[in-house]
Design an enzyme around this catalytic site. Structure first.
Site, PDB file in Angstrom:
ATOM      1  N   HIS A  82      71.554  51.683 -31.076  1.00 44.09           N
ATOM      2  CA  HIS A  82      71.234  50.791 -30.549  1.00 44.09           C
ATOM      3  C   HIS A  82      69.631  50.756 -30.412  1.00 44.09           C
ATOM      4  CE1 HIS A  82      71.731  47.994 -27.016  1.00 44.09           C
ATOM      5  NE2 HIS A  82      70.569  48.466 -26.497  1.00 44.09           N
ATOM      6  N   ASP A 161      77.657  45.319 -15.464  1.00 42.61           N
ATOM      7  CA  ASP A 161      76.374  44.945 -16.002  1.00 42.61           C
ATOM      8  C   ASP A 161      76.233  43.505 -16.315  1.00 42.61           C
ATOM      9  OD1 ASP A 161      73.851  45.913 -17.372  1.00 42.61           O
ATOM     10  OD2 ASP A 161      74.795  44.672 -19.245  1.00 42.61           O
ATOM     11  N   ARG A 168      69.526  40.054 -12.454  1.00 40.90           N
ATOM     12  CA  ARG A 168      68.162  40.593 -12.576  1.00 40.90           C
ATOM     13  C   ARG A 168      67.242  39.817 -13.507  1.00 40.90           C
ATOM     14  NH1 ARG A 168      69.405  45.398 -16.148  1.00 40.90           N
ATOM     15  NH2 ARG A 168      67.164  45.679 -16.296  1.00 40.90           N
ATOM     16  N   SER A 183      71.865  50.075 -17.595  1.00 41.89           N
ATOM     17  CA  SER A 183      72.239  48.824 -18.303  1.00 41.89           C
ATOM     18  C   SER A 183      72.862  49.144 -19.774  1.00 41.89           C
ATOM     19  CB  SER A 183      71.499  47.922 -18.258  1.00 41.89           C
ATOM     20  OG  SER A 183      71.566  46.807 -19.207  1.00 41.89           O
ATOM     21  N   LYS A 187      76.772  50.763 -21.189  1.00 38.09           N
ATOM     22  CA  LYS A 187      77.518  49.764 -22.532  1.00 38.09           C
ATOM     23  C   LYS A 187      77.791  50.811 -23.728  1.00 38.09           C
ATOM     24  CE  LYS A 187      74.422  46.607 -21.802  1.00 38.09           C
ATOM     25  NZ  LYS A 187      73.726  45.361 -22.184  1.00 38.09           N
TER      26      LYS A 187
HETATM   27  N1  URA Z   1      69.116  45.627 -22.940  1.00 41.07           N
HETATM   28  C1  URA Z   1      70.220  45.788 -21.867  1.00 41.07           C
HETATM   29  O1  URA Z   1      71.246  45.716 -22.346  1.00 41.07           O
HETATM   30  N2  URA Z   1      69.681  45.928 -20.698  1.00 41.07           N
HETATM   31  C2  URA Z   1      68.682  45.794 -20.202  1.00 41.07           C
HETATM   32  O2  URA Z   1      68.501  46.220 -18.985  1.00 41.07           O
HETATM   33  C3  URA Z   1      67.455  45.410 -21.117  1.00 41.07           C
HETATM   34  C4  URA Z   1      67.791  45.495 -22.508  1.00 41.07           C
END
Ligand code: URA
Ligand code: CA
Length: 439
Positions: A82, A161, A168, A183, A187
């Site tokens: 990621h 999220d 946010r 966050s 995921k």
């Molecule tokens: N990428 C994400 O998935 N969440 C964040 O808060 C920042 C970058």
């Protein structure tokens, strides 16, 4: 406990327990807690922070707010990577096929680009026929057959999220280490991989602007992953300029195809970062015992064309036309009405670039979305011809724009000029990799 008491506790810098975090987050997902209370809570977190324990609980609660993917019926260690988001960062389309070609099992759910950063799904969709919305059983079948699938996040993965991120975004509460870590990790953990290599970007085009902040975020994410039973490592890499030379969708797929065809020098930053990430993925899968061995194995898969063949297989499995996974044929997907060369305004050395501005310029040409609803033009974007440290001459273009819609062309060119710092002296070389974080 009332919601207002939970907010007050966080406002005063106290530690919340699981029950309190669940009440707030799950209540929000169910629509029982209003936006304004969550907004106040998020701002309290920005100012007060969270302990590691609170962040791990928040991640766990978010992860279980919807469906989770169970990959345990697939053989071996399933590995994911990621990136925290960058510009010209095409590593997934290079690393995932190479790791799969080396025997790793890559089952990955990717995201779309938002704002100035690109997203793997948008890049994949620039190939005719590709469908990134695959049902879970079909996703598992593809992985079982070819060791590799990259698809979109399924509908009900981490609904917490989706709501929190949107909140946010409009309340100036993105920039908080525990909020970013929870966050991202919620995921990644919900998507089911056993091992995760995180590419934490630092610099002008990234969420983290200092190496120190990037290290804190990296370490926190690795510890959350470890705590929840996954093998995690993070690599902190530079995002002060685009990683590759291409910024766009088909243009970035083309760059990945060129890398996998052996047409890009192995010293190029995009190739180097890809090999490093891939080597750590192989390490976490116990397929090699040193980083060097991992890189060597990946290079063999690159030089033999095995990585390119894997990418071709994946595109076919997603319904796309694999004939485009070819250095000549892919040029057809990058055809535009007009190519515009951009020249530097003075001679000198390129002393700095602001990657975010370059990403926005590409977005203005139609390669990215300003709002979630916007459509993107897969062919447009830009190709850089110079990197930081290179000599510039007013007679030589430093960038070529791929343009269909000229509405924002002048603004995009102005932004590219703004993104550059030109100096009469050659700048000291900046590192590409700052640290590897294992705990
Ligand atoms: N990428 C994400 O998935 N969440 C964040 O808060 C920042 C970058
Ligand atoms: Ca670890």
């Amino acid at each position: 406990m009332r919601i207002v008491d939970i907010i007050e506790k966080k406002r005063d810098g106290e530690e919340l327990n699981r029950e309190q975090i669940e009440t707030l987050i799950l209540g929000y997902v169910k629509g029982q807690v209003p936006d304004y209370q969550v907004a106040a809570f998020l701002m309290a977190v920005v100012f007060r922070g969270m302990t590691d324990r609170e962040t791990a609980i928040l991640t766990d609660v978010m992860m279980h707010s919807g469906d989770t993917v169970d990959l345990s019926s697939l053989p071996g260690i399933k590995v994911d990577k990621h990136s925290t988001g960058g510009v010209g960062d095409t590593t997934t389309l290079i690393v995932a096929p190479l790791v799969a070609a080396c025997g790793g099992t890559v089952a990955k759910m990717s995201g779309r680009g938002l704002g100035h950063t690109g997203g793997t799904l948008d890049k994949l969709e620039s190939i005719p026929g590709v469908n990134i919305e695959q049902p879970l059983d079909r996703f598992m079948d593809i992985v079982r057959r070819i060791n590799l699938a990259v698809i979109g996040q399924s509908g009900n993965l981490v609904p917490a999220d989706k709501k929190l991120y949107a909140m946010r975004d409009v309340t100036a509460t993105i920039g908080s280490t525990p909020l970013i870590a929870s966050s991202i990790m919620s995921k990644k953990l919900a998507a089911g991989a056993d091992a995760i290599v995180l590419d934490v970007k630092v610099g002008s085009g990234a969420f983290m602007h200092t190496v120190e902040d990037a290290k804190k975020l990296a370490s926190l994410m690795v510890r959350i992953g470890d705590h929840l039973g996954r093998r995690c490592e993070a690599i902190i890499t530079d995002m002060n300029q685009p990683l590759g030379l291409a910024v766009g969708n088909a243009l970035e797929v083309q760059e990945a195809v060129n890398v996998l065809s052996g047409l890009v020098p192995e010293e190029e930053p995009l190739v180097q970062v890809s090999l490093l990430l891939g080597a750590h993925m192989l390490l976490l899968c116990n397929l090699v015992s040193t980083e060097e061995e991992g890189k060597e194995k990946l290079l063999q898969a690159l030089r033999s064309g095995a990585g390119l063949e894997k990418l071709r297989q994946m595109i076919a499995a997603l319904g796309g036309d694999p004939a485009y996974i070819d250095a000549e044929r892919i040029k057809e997907l990058c055809r535009v009405r007009r190519l515009v060369e951009v020249y530097p305004l003075q001679d000198g050395f390129l002393a700095g670039l602001e990657a975010e501005k370059i990403g926005i310029a590409s977005q203005m040409l139609g390669a990215g979305r300003a709002k979630k609803e916007d459509t993107i033009d897969p062919a447009v974007g830009l190709i850089m011809h110079r990197r930081v440290g290179d000599r510039l001459s007013i007679g030589e273009p430093f960038c070529t724009l791929y343009v269909n819609d000229e509405t924002h062309l002048e603004e995009a060119v102005a932004l590219l000029h703004e993104s550059m710092t030109i100096s009469s002296e050659k700048p000291a070389p900046a590192p590409l990799v700052y640290a590897i974080v294992k705990e």
